[in-house]
Design an enzyme around this catalytic site. Structure first.
Site, PDB file in Angstrom:
ATOM      1  N   CYS A  32       0.993  -1.052  -0.002  1.00 50.39           N
ATOM      2  CA  CYS A  32      -0.040   0.064   0.038  1.00 50.39           C
ATOM      3  C   CYS A  32       0.808   1.331   0.109  1.00 50.39           C
ATOM      4  O   CYS A  32       1.447   1.568   1.081  1.00 50.39           O
ATOM      5  CB  CYS A  32      -0.873   0.097   1.301  1.00 50.39           C
ATOM      6  SG  CYS A  32      -1.734   1.311   1.608  1.00 50.39           S
ATOM      7  N   CYS A  35      -0.133   3.920   2.343  1.00 49.24           N
ATOM      8  CA  CYS A  35       0.391   3.300   4.049  1.00 49.24           C
ATOM      9  C   CYS A  35       1.976   3.757   4.151  1.00 49.24           C
ATOM     10  O   CYS A  35       2.198   4.048   5.300  1.00 49.24           O
ATOM     11  CB  CYS A  35       0.356   1.834   4.013  1.00 49.24           C
ATOM     12  SG  CYS A  35      -1.346   1.186   4.062  1.00 49.24           S
TER      13      CYS A  35
END
Length: 107
Positions: A32, A35
């Site tokens: 991600c 993230c």
């Protein structure tokens, strides 16, 4: 790599729900991009507010049970737990100032 403690399905109860401080939980995954952008921001918050709040990370790919229990469908998802209760949520990568405003009550 983050300095935040990695929490697992097995350690979530003790590390998060039984903590005597508010706990900011970063639900994330290795793949991600947002993230990875959020991780250093949470590290800064941990460094600056560590006496008042704990910051931990839960890899949703490695810990699907806890992610499912809290209905994590979008990441990064940042939850605040206090006294064993989920009390605040922030979804998506956000600037540090925005996170500090959203979680000001706990910092």
């Amino acid at each position: 790599m983050s300095n935040a403690k990695d929490v697992t399905d097995q350690s979530f109860q003790k590390d998060v729900l039984e903590s005597d401080k508010p706990v900011i939980v970063d639900f994330w995954a290795e793949w991600c991009g947002p993230c990875r952008m959020l991780s250093p921001i949470l590290d800064e918050i941990a460094a600056e507010h560590g006496e008042k709040v704990e910051v931990v990370k839960v890899n949703v790919d490695e810990n699907p049970a806890i992610a499912a229990q809290y209905g994590i469908t979008s990441i990064p998802a940042v939850f605040v737990f206090q006294g064993g209760e989920h009390v605040a949520t922030s979804i998506g990568a956000k600037p540090k100032k925005v996170l500090e405003q959203e979680f000001a009550e706990y910092l």
